[in-house]
Design a protein around this motif. Structure first.
Motif, PDB file in Angstrom:
ATOM      1  N   GLN A 233      -7.892 -15.185  -4.827  1.00 13.50           N
ATOM      2  CA  GLN A 233      -6.658 -14.856  -5.411  1.00 13.50           C
ATOM      3  C   GLN A 233      -6.666 -13.204  -5.663  1.00 13.50           C
ATOM      4  O   GLN A 233      -6.183 -12.532  -4.454  1.00 13.50           O
ATOM      5  N   LEU A 234      -7.886 -12.984  -5.524  1.00  9.13           N
ATOM      6  CA  LEU A 234      -8.438 -11.272  -5.578  1.00  9.13           C
ATOM      7  C   LEU A 234      -8.314 -10.810  -3.808  1.00  9.13           C
ATOM      8  O   LEU A 234      -7.914  -9.841  -3.565  1.00  9.13           O
ATOM      9  N   GLN A 235      -8.564 -11.872  -2.931  1.00 13.11           N
ATOM     10  CA  GLN A 235      -8.130 -11.300  -1.348  1.00 13.11           C
ATOM     11  C   GLN A 235      -7.084 -10.974  -1.110  1.00 13.11           C
ATOM     12  O   GLN A 235      -6.178  -9.712  -0.569  1.00 13.11           O
ATOM     13  N   GLU A 236      -6.024 -11.935  -1.780  1.00 12.57           N
ATOM     14  CA  GLU A 236      -4.878 -11.730  -1.834  1.00 12.57           C
ATOM     15  C   GLU A 236      -4.326 -10.174  -2.782  1.00 12.57           C
ATOM     16  O   GLU A 236      -3.619  -9.148  -2.287  1.00 12.57           O
ATOM     17  N   MET A 237      -4.287  -9.945  -3.813  1.00  9.41           N
ATOM     18  CA  MET A 237      -4.496  -8.885  -4.210  1.00  9.41           C
ATOM     19  C   MET A 237      -5.327  -7.072  -3.593  1.00  9.41           C
ATOM     20  O   MET A 237      -3.889  -6.571  -3.892  1.00  9.41           O
ATOM     21  N   ALA A 238      -5.829  -7.706  -3.724  1.00  8.45           N
ATOM     22  CA  ALA A 238      -6.390  -6.557  -2.359  1.00  8.45           C
ATOM     23  C   ALA A 238      -5.188  -5.976  -1.275  1.00  8.45           C
ATOM     24  O   ALA A 238      -5.083  -4.283  -1.322  1.00  8.45           O
ATOM     25  N   LYS A 239      -4.994  -6.956  -0.894  1.00  5.35           N
ATOM     26  CA  LYS A 239      -3.946  -6.583   0.932  1.00  5.35           C
ATOM     27  C   LYS A 239      -3.005  -6.086  -0.461  1.00  5.35           C
ATOM     28  O   LYS A 239      -2.570  -4.974   0.650  1.00  5.35           O
ATOM     29  N   LEU A 240      -2.241  -6.557  -1.674  1.00  8.54           N
ATOM     30  CA  LEU A 240      -1.164  -5.679  -1.994  1.00  8.54           C
ATOM     31  C   LEU A 240      -1.305  -4.485  -2.199  1.00  8.54           C
ATOM     32  O   LEU A 240      -0.551  -3.510  -2.301  1.00  8.54           O
ATOM     33  N   LEU A 241      -2.414  -4.414  -2.730  1.00  9.58           N
ATOM     34  CA  LEU A 241      -3.222  -3.358  -3.675  1.00  9.58           C
ATOM     35  C   LEU A 241      -3.620  -2.274  -2.531  1.00  9.58           C
ATOM     36  O   LEU A 241      -2.667  -0.955  -2.598  1.00  9.58           O
ATOM     37  N   ALA A 242      -3.561  -2.628  -1.504  1.00 14.03           N
ATOM     38  CA  ALA A 242      -4.132  -1.242  -0.215  1.00 14.03           C
ATOM     39  C   ALA A 242      -2.748  -0.900   0.587  1.00 14.03           C
ATOM     40  O   ALA A 242      -2.869   0.015   0.593  1.00 14.03           O
TER      41      ALA A 242
END
Length: 69
Positions: free
Chosen positions: A22-31
């Motif tokens: 989930q953190l990886q997914e959120m990081a992709k969206l935030l980037a």
């Protein structure tokens, strides 16, 4: 000892609800967000790893489209 003190105050001060996927997914969206402070996914994941559940939830409230399904 500090972890026990935080846990006794409130369980959301620890990180139990968000896993690394989930953190990886959120990081992709935030980037992708031009208003977010960083664009390197690895750096964002590193920041998110050290946040508590409450801090991650607050961040996702600030960037409403980051909510995970």
């Amino acid at each position: 000892m500090t972890e026990l003190r935080k846990l006794s105050n409130h369980p959301l001060l620890m990180r139990y609800h968000y896993d690394m996927g989930q953190l990886q997914e959120m990081a992709k969206l935030l980037a992708k967000d031009p208003g977010y402070k960083d664009t390197v996914i690895d750096y964002i994941v590193e920041d998110l790893k050290w946040m508590s559940d409450f801090e991650i939830h607050t961040l996702s409230q600030q960037y409403k489209w980051v909510h995970l399904k």
